[in-house]
Design a protein around this motif. Structure first.
Motif, short mmCIF file in Angstrom:
data_model
loop_
_atom_site.label_atom_id
_atom_site.label_comp_id
_atom_site.label_asym_id
_atom_site.label_seq_id
_atom_site.Cartn_x
_atom_site.Cartn_y
_atom_site.Cartn_z
N GLY A 43 17.33 -9.27 25.41
CA GLY A 43 18.27 -9.45 26.82
C GLY A 43 19.43 -9.46 26.08
N THR A 44 20.73 -9.42 26.20
CA THR A 44 22.15 -9.41 24.85
C THR A 44 22.96 -10.46 25.45
N LYS A 45 24.01 -10.67 24.44
CA LYS A 45 25.47 -11.38 24.93
C LYS A 45 26.28 -10.94 24.11
N TYR A 46 27.41 -10.84 24.59
CA TYR A 46 28.57 -10.84 23.38
C TYR A 46 29.48 -12.35 23.60
N ALA A 47 29.97 -12.37 22.47
CA ALA A 47 31.02 -12.91 22.57
C ALA A 47 32.68 -12.13 23.09
N ASP A 48 33.24 -12.98 24.17
CA ASP A 48 34.47 -11.96 24.91
C ASP A 48 35.38 -11.11 24.09
N SER A 49 35.23 -11.70 22.75
CA SER A 49 36.29 -11.15 21.59
C SER A 49 35.81 -9.29 21.21
N VAL A 50 34.46 -9.22 21.40
CA VAL A 50 33.46 -8.28 20.90
C VAL A 50 33.19 -7.31 22.21
N LYS A 51 33.03 -7.85 24.06
CA LYS A 51 32.57 -7.33 24.72
C LYS A 51 32.80 -5.63 24.69
N GLY A 52 32.36 -4.88 25.06
CA GLY A 52 32.41 -3.38 25.49
C GLY A 52 33.10 -2.74 23.68
N ARG A 53 33.23 -3.55 22.14
CA ARG A 53 32.82 -2.62 21.42
C ARG A 53 31.76 -3.06 20.08
N PHE A 54 31.63 -3.87 20.93
CA PHE A 54 30.02 -4.22 20.02
C PHE A 54 29.30 -3.31 20.44
N THR A 55 27.46 -4.03 19.41
CA THR A 55 26.45 -3.49 20.77
C THR A 55 25.41 -3.65 19.48
N ALA B 209 14.80 -14.56 18.91
CA ALA B 209 16.62 -14.47 19.48
C ALA B 209 16.54 -14.08 18.03
N MET B 210 17.16 -12.75 17.77
CA MET B 210 18.54 -12.72 16.71
C MET B 210 19.94 -12.81 17.48
N GLY B 211 20.19 -13.23 16.16
CA GLY B 211 22.14 -13.18 16.64
C GLY B 211 22.65 -12.51 14.89
N TRP B 212 24.18 -12.02 15.43
CA TRP B 212 25.26 -11.68 14.49
C TRP B 212 26.07 -13.09 14.47
N PHE B 213 26.38 -13.44 13.18
CA PHE B 213 27.44 -14.58 13.31
C PHE B 213 28.86 -13.96 12.65
N ARG B 214 29.83 -14.08 12.55
CA ARG B 214 31.04 -14.57 11.31
C ARG B 214 32.48 -15.67 10.84
N GLN B 215 32.69 -15.46 9.99
CA GLN B 215 33.39 -16.55 9.72
C GLN B 215 34.13 -15.24 8.24
N ALA B 216 35.68 -16.16 8.84
CA ALA B 216 36.80 -15.52 8.75
C ALA B 216 37.04 -16.79 8.25
N PRO B 217 38.13 -16.26 7.38
CA PRO B 217 38.99 -17.46 6.00
C PRO B 217 40.15 -18.14 6.54
N GLY B 218 38.76 -19.19 6.54
CA GLY B 218 39.60 -20.64 7.09
C GLY B 218 39.26 -21.32 8.40
N LYS B 219 38.08 -20.57 9.04
CA LYS B 219 38.08 -20.11 10.25
C LYS B 219 36.69 -20.79 10.30
N GLU B 220 36.14 -21.20 11.80
CA GLU B 220 34.46 -21.86 12.26
C GLU B 220 33.67 -20.56 12.05
N ARG B 221 32.27 -20.22 11.65
CA ARG B 221 31.60 -19.77 12.21
C ARG B 221 31.66 -19.42 13.22
N GLU B 222 31.25 -18.37 14.16
CA GLU B 222 30.99 -17.89 15.38
C GLU B 222 29.89 -17.11 15.96
#
Length: 120
Positions: free
Chosen positions: A56-68, A33-46
């Motif tokens: 099988g794929t899963k997405y954060a709600d904030s990127v559903k429909g935009r990221f693949t 299982a491979m994953g992509w995470f991101r970390q914005a300045p001052g925020k935790e890695r998500e």
């Protein structure tokens, strides 16, 4: 030795697209299982997206429909196609794999990260 190398980040205007790549060595991406995470300045890695060994794929709600998230087993590479980018997508993006060893220990491998900046 497991290594993950990300590429493809950059500066893009809101509404634009980028494709991130994560080239793996030391293990077959098709078996983990491979994953992509991101970390914005001052925020935790998500967590942004994951793909299982079965595809099988899963997405954060904030990127559903935009990221693949996808992978190319022949190139041993995982991708993150990002469309309709928003300024709030600005972050350092990291590739991740969690490996469970025979003694039960779990080790998370991370790439060095690639910067994505979305201008408004």
């Amino acid at each position: 030795q497991v290594q993950l190398v990300e590429s493809g980040g950059g500066l893009v205007q809101a509404g634009g697209s980028l494709r991130l790549s994560c080239a793996a060595s030391g293990l077959p991406v098709s078996s983990y299982a491979m994953g992509w995470f991101r970390q914005a300045p001052g925020k935790e890695r998500e967590l942004v997206a994951t793909i299982t060994s079965g595809g099988g794929t899963k997405y954060a709600d904030s990127v559903k429909g935009r990221f693949t998230i996808s992978r190319d087993n022949a190139k041993n590479t995982v991708y993150l196609q990002m469309n309709s980018l928003k300024p709030e997508d600005t972050a350092v993006y990291y590739c991740n794999v969690a490996v469970i060893y025979s003694d039960g220990t779990v080790y998370h491998y991370w790439g060095q990260g690639t910067q994505v900046t979305v201008s408004s």
